[in-house]
Write a protein that holds these residues in place. Structure first.
Motif, short mmCIF file in Angstrom:
data_model
loop_
_atom_site.label_atom_id
_atom_site.label_comp_id
_atom_site.label_asym_id
_atom_site.label_seq_id
_atom_site.Cartn_x
_atom_site.Cartn_y
_atom_site.Cartn_z
N ASN A 148 8.49 10.43 2.11
CA ASN A 148 10.01 10.64 1.33
C ASN A 148 10.07 9.61 0.19
N LYS A 149 10.68 9.58 -0.90
CA LYS A 149 10.80 9.00 -2.01
C LYS A 149 11.36 7.53 -1.56
N ILE A 190 8.23 -0.30 4.29
CA ILE A 190 9.29 -0.76 3.26
C ILE A 190 10.06 0.41 2.84
N ILE A 191 11.41 0.36 3.15
CA ILE A 191 12.51 1.20 2.82
C ILE A 191 13.11 0.59 1.70
N ASP A 192 13.29 1.62 0.40
CA ASP A 192 14.03 1.15 -0.87
C ASP A 192 15.40 1.71 -0.44
N MET A 193 16.29 0.70 -0.09
CA MET A 193 17.63 0.93 0.29
C MET A 193 18.45 1.51 -0.93
N SER A 194 17.89 1.28 -2.23
CA SER A 194 18.66 1.58 -3.42
C SER A 194 18.32 3.36 -3.48
N ILE A 195 17.40 3.60 -3.17
CA ILE A 195 17.12 5.12 -3.10
C ILE A 195 17.93 5.82 -1.87
N ASP A 253 11.78 9.39 10.71
CA ASP A 253 10.67 10.21 10.35
C ASP A 253 9.72 9.21 9.35
N GLY A 254 10.38 8.56 8.34
CA GLY A 254 9.81 7.58 7.42
C GLY A 254 9.12 6.60 8.01
N SER A 255 9.39 5.85 9.06
CA SER A 255 8.51 4.91 9.58
C SER A 255 7.57 5.20 10.42
N ASN A 256 7.62 6.32 10.76
CA ASN A 256 6.52 6.89 12.04
C ASN A 256 5.36 7.41 10.98
N LEU A 257 4.46 6.38 10.64
CA LEU A 257 3.43 6.48 9.50
C LEU A 257 1.96 6.35 10.29
N ASN A 258 2.03 6.30 11.49
CA ASN A 258 1.03 6.08 12.31
C ASN A 258 -0.30 7.22 11.89
N SER A 288 0.88 -1.18 0.16
CA SER A 288 -0.01 0.02 -0.07
C SER A 288 0.90 1.21 0.03
N THR A 289 0.79 2.07 -0.87
CA THR A 289 1.58 3.29 -1.21
C THR A 289 0.96 4.30 -0.34
N ILE A 290 1.72 5.23 0.24
CA ILE A 290 1.27 6.29 1.23
C ILE A 290 1.95 7.60 0.57
#
Length: 159
Positions: free
Chosen positions: A45-46, A61-66, A151-156, A39-41
């Motif tokens: 951040n990109k 889910i964190i895209d490590m390549s970005i 910042d990115g994982s705090n999506l509550n 599920s995209t949000i």
């Protein structure tokens, strides 16, 4: 020195040799998994791919390549590393393998001897394989405590 304690991770494409090859200790991994339904949000951040359910655990889910190289993983990249220390984070890597590759730990001073040396974010130890390729051991603690992940994982508020 056969080394079975790492999972080998690679970034793809035109990547500096200092950023291409990564290691994650098996002790830091809860599971290697495939994600399918993401599920995209919006307004994130990109490097945030979205959220997905892994056996009942909702993970960001964190895209490590970005995050590490500012280049998006290919569409067919769906291999995730679920972290033991924070099961709310899954790291998406373009290439994951388990290998018995010989690795020799080297010092940062040896690493810096290359005239093209560049400092790599989130690296804690450095290794060289039998072919002379450089490998960075991912510093999971530093990654999880970094501003982009916090910042990115705090999506509550979004979920």
């Amino acid at each position: 020195n056969k080394n079975n304690k790492f999972v080998f991770l690679k970034l793809e494409g035109n990547v500096s040799k200092f950023r291409k090859n990564w290691l994650v200790s098996i002790d830091d991994i809860l599971e290697l998994s495939q994600h399918s339904d993401v599920s995209t949000i919006g307004y994130t951040n990109k490097y945030i791919v979205g959220i997905s359910n892994f056996k009942g655990n909702v993970c960001t889910i964190i895209d490590m390549s970005i995050l590490l190289n500012n280049k998006k993983s290919t569409v067919n990249s769906n291999s995730c590393v679920l972290l033991r220390k924070n099961n709310g984070i899954a790291l998406l890597w373009p290439e994951i393998e388990i290998s018995n590759m010989d690795l020799t730990k080297i010092s940062i001073d040896e690493y810096k001897q290359d005239k093209f040396f560049e400092k790599v974010m989130f690296a804690k130890n450095y290794y060289i394989d039998e072919k002379g390729n450089l490998w960075n051991e991912l510093n999971i603690d530093q990654l999880l405590q970094s501003k982009p992940i916090i910042d990115g994982s705090n999506l509550n508020g979004f979920v």
